[in-house]
Design an enzyme around this catalytic site. Sequence first.
Site, PDB file in Angstrom:
ATOM      1  N   CYS A 187       0.819  -1.228   0.000  1.00 29.96           N
ATOM      2  CA  CYS A 187       0.000   0.000   0.000  1.00 29.96           C
ATOM      3  C   CYS A 187       0.844   1.266   0.000  1.00 29.96           C
ATOM      4  CB  CYS A 187      -0.933   0.006   1.195  1.00 29.96           C
ATOM      5  SG  CYS A 187      -2.098  -1.354   1.108  1.00 29.96           S
ATOM      6  N   HIS A 220      -3.885   6.861   1.704  1.00 36.09           N
ATOM      7  CA  HIS A 220      -4.084   5.586   1.016  1.00 36.09           C
ATOM      8  C   HIS A 220      -5.489   5.093   1.346  1.00 36.09           C
ATOM      9  CE1 HIS A 220      -4.034   1.468  -0.050  1.00 36.09           C
ATOM     10  NE2 HIS A 220      -3.973   1.046   1.201  1.00 36.09           N
ATOM     11  N   ASN A 222      -9.900  -0.730  -2.279  1.00 38.33           N
ATOM     12  CA  ASN A 222      -8.472  -0.534  -2.011  1.00 38.33           C
ATOM     13  C   ASN A 222      -7.675  -1.055  -3.216  1.00 38.33           C
ATOM     14  OD1 ASN A 222      -5.808  -0.778  -1.186  1.00 38.33           O
ATOM     15  ND2 ASN A 222      -6.296  -1.626   0.831  1.00 38.33           N
TER      16      ASN A 222
HETATM   17  N1  ACO Z   1     -18.912  -9.821   5.293  1.00 37.99           N
HETATM   18  C1  ACO Z   1     -19.549 -10.171   6.406  1.00 37.99           C
HETATM   19  N2  ACO Z   1     -18.928 -10.489   7.557  1.00 37.99           N
HETATM   20  C2  ACO Z   1     -17.596 -10.434   7.566  1.00 37.99           C
HETATM   21  C3  ACO Z   1     -16.850 -10.075   6.437  1.00 37.99           C
HETATM   22  C4  ACO Z   1     -17.558  -9.769   5.272  1.00 37.99           C
HETATM   23  N3  ACO Z   1     -16.951  -9.398   4.115  1.00 37.99           N
HETATM   24  N4  ACO Z   1     -15.549 -10.108   6.741  1.00 37.99           N
HETATM   25  C5  ACO Z   1     -15.452 -10.470   8.025  1.00 37.99           C
HETATM   26  N5  ACO Z   1     -16.689 -10.671   8.533  1.00 37.99           N
HETATM   27  C6  ACO Z   1     -17.067 -11.071   9.884  1.00 37.99           C
HETATM   28  C7  ACO Z   1     -15.973 -11.841  10.587  1.00 37.99           C
HETATM   29  O1  ACO Z   1     -16.052 -13.202  10.258  1.00 37.99           O
HETATM   30  C8  ACO Z   1     -16.294 -11.578  12.034  1.00 37.99           C
HETATM   31  O2  ACO Z   1     -17.332 -12.432  12.417  1.00 37.99           O
HETATM   32  P1  ACO Z   1     -17.393 -13.026  13.931  1.00 37.99           P
HETATM   33  O3  ACO Z   1     -17.487 -11.833  14.814  1.00 37.99           O
HETATM   34  O4  ACO Z   1     -18.621 -13.874  13.891  1.00 37.99           O
HETATM   35  O5  ACO Z   1     -16.120 -13.784  14.103  1.00 37.99           O
HETATM   36  C9  ACO Z   1     -16.851 -10.148  12.029  1.00 37.99           C
HETATM   37  O6  ACO Z   1     -17.245  -9.905  10.674  1.00 37.99           O
HETATM   38  C10 ACO Z   1     -15.858  -9.107  12.466  1.00 37.99           C
HETATM   39  O7  ACO Z   1     -14.615  -9.338  11.800  1.00 37.99           O
HETATM   40  P2  ACO Z   1     -13.408  -8.351  11.968  1.00 37.99           P
HETATM   41  O8  ACO Z   1     -12.289  -8.816  11.087  1.00 37.99           O
HETATM   42  O9  ACO Z   1     -13.116  -8.136  13.425  1.00 37.99           O
HETATM   43  O10 ACO Z   1     -14.062  -7.008  11.376  1.00 37.99           O
HETATM   44  P3  ACO Z   1     -13.541  -5.526  11.413  1.00 37.99           P
HETATM   45  O11 ACO Z   1     -14.577  -4.656  11.967  1.00 37.99           O
HETATM   46  O12 ACO Z   1     -12.163  -5.412  11.957  1.00 37.99           O
HETATM   47  O13 ACO Z   1     -13.462  -5.192   9.853  1.00 37.99           O
HETATM   48  C11 ACO Z   1     -11.783  -5.014   8.154  1.00 37.99           C
HETATM   49  C12 ACO Z   1     -12.620  -5.960   9.012  1.00 37.99           C
HETATM   50  C13 ACO Z   1     -12.712  -4.232   7.259  1.00 37.99           C
HETATM   51  C14 ACO Z   1     -10.866  -5.873   7.312  1.00 37.99           C
HETATM   52  C15 ACO Z   1     -10.969  -4.030   9.030  1.00 37.99           C
HETATM   53  O14 ACO Z   1     -10.337  -4.745  10.067  1.00 37.99           O
HETATM   54  C16 ACO Z   1      -9.918  -3.268   8.263  1.00 37.99           C
HETATM   55  O15 ACO Z   1     -10.207  -2.477   7.391  1.00 37.99           O
HETATM   56  N6  ACO Z   1      -8.655  -3.427   8.623  1.00 37.99           N
HETATM   57  C17 ACO Z   1      -7.563  -2.710   7.967  1.00 37.99           C
HETATM   58  C18 ACO Z   1      -7.302  -3.220   6.587  1.00 37.99           C
HETATM   59  C19 ACO Z   1      -6.138  -2.494   5.987  1.00 37.99           C
HETATM   60  O16 ACO Z   1      -5.929  -1.313   6.203  1.00 37.99           O
HETATM   61  N7  ACO Z   1      -5.333  -3.182   5.227  1.00 37.99           N
HETATM   62  C20 ACO Z   1      -4.135  -2.538   4.759  1.00 37.99           C
HETATM   63  C21 ACO Z   1      -4.142  -2.369   3.343  1.00 37.99           C
HETATM   64  S1  ACO Z   1      -3.995  -3.820   2.461  1.00 37.99           S
HETATM   65  C22 ACO Z   1      -2.349  -3.982   1.923  1.00 37.99           C
HETATM   66  O17 ACO Z   1      -1.454  -3.388   2.480  1.00 37.99           O
HETATM   67  C23 ACO Z   1      -2.057  -5.002   0.900  1.00 37.99           C
END
Ligand code: ACO
Length: 348
Positions: free
Chosen positions: A114, A275, A305
């Site tokens: 990223c 980003h 993203n």
């Molecule tokens: N649809 C429905 N439910 C989902 C999905 C989905 N697409 N994805 C995960 N869930 C569920 C999980 O299974 C979990 O269920 P559970 O509570 O029954 O176990 C619940 O939702 C919560 O999951 P979390 O992973 O804790 O959700 P969170 O609120 O953290 O959101 C997310 C996830 C969007 C990925 C967030 O953590 C995020 O944006 N993190 C940062 C990502 C990022 O910045 N990446 C860097 C760039 S990528 C790169 O560098 C290549």
Amino acid sequence: MPQTIIAGIGHYVPSNVVTNNDLLQYMETSDEWIQERTGIKERRYAHRTDETTTTMGAEAATIAIERAGITKEDIDFIVFATISPDYYFPGCGVLLQRALKMKEIGALDIRNQCSGFVYALSVADQFIKTGMYKNILLVCSEKHSFGLDFSTRGRNISVIFGDGAAAVVLQPTEEKDRGILSTHLHSDGESAEILAMYNPGTHANHWLKDAADFDEAPVGEMFMSHNMIDKAQNFPNMDGPAVFKKAVVKFPEVIMEALDKNGFKPADLNLLIPHQANLRIAQFVQQKLQLKDDQVFNNIERMGNTTAASIPIALSEAWELGKIKKGDLVCMAAFGSGFTWGSALMKW
Ligand code: ACO
């Protein structure tokens, strides 16, 4: 010493719009969950066979070159940032050189996830400042849709990513108080596995306990084995909440580092382009730095993203919308896998 300006900018995104509801055919998710957690409504996916990371990059590059008022013959160096290259090797830099039928100039590939654009900009800036090159073509492109786990197992990652490309032409200027003022690059490999794609690779479980069985793998199948595919170990992994927690600390920190270095305050910023990882992260950063809505540009709602391409696509859109004018103070900041993060501050 000259300063580096962005003399031309352009972006290309595939015409295929994929909404959150479109993803329901592959996985258990919902439009509501995706919008609430990430802000994303839709993203673009490249055509399966007609568009590659390089061909999208070439489209963006052609626009950037034209807008810089030069021709491809004037380009003296290529920098290409991506984590979804056409080939494991050689990199997209040489494929772009071929696609655009350019001279036998140098082509450097950057793999910084990223923060790829910020890292690439910093590298190119040094070449311009030293006088080594006069017209650097910096291209960022991703075709994520080709390598994601579209089953429910991979939904936490797959819903976030989109495809697209952007390019800038970098040139020196002797004008005072213009161009890139400073760049700031950081890394912390302690958390490398928190957001990573392990395979294909040569790690042989050196860092991982639960990967494919390399002792059992026949010679010739260690790099990418049937076992890896059976266990779905050929997809990216992410501990989303852990990435989120670190991102909301490092983003404001590295933006302030750039502002402090140049004697500015957040209020002085005309535009921040963070980003586009997650709208919630960008909103947190905006709040923390007390920036007004018109000081921050986001397009993740429409693009998802696009990793290395995310900042330059947003920059290109903002420029096309007239949101960036000559003399404006613009900050670009990224955080992602590695972890790597960085910022660049410039007077447009
Ligand atoms: N649809 C429905 N439910 C989902 C999905 C989905 N697409 N994805 C995960 N869930 C569920 C999980 O299974 C979990 O269920 P559970 O509570 O029954 O176990 C619940 O939702 C919560 O999951 P979390 O992973 O804790 O959700 P969170 O609120 O953290 O959101 C997310 C996830 C969007 C990925 C967030 O953590 C995020 O944006 N993190 C940062 C990502 C990022 O910045 N990446 C860097 C760039 S990528 C790169 O560098 C290549």
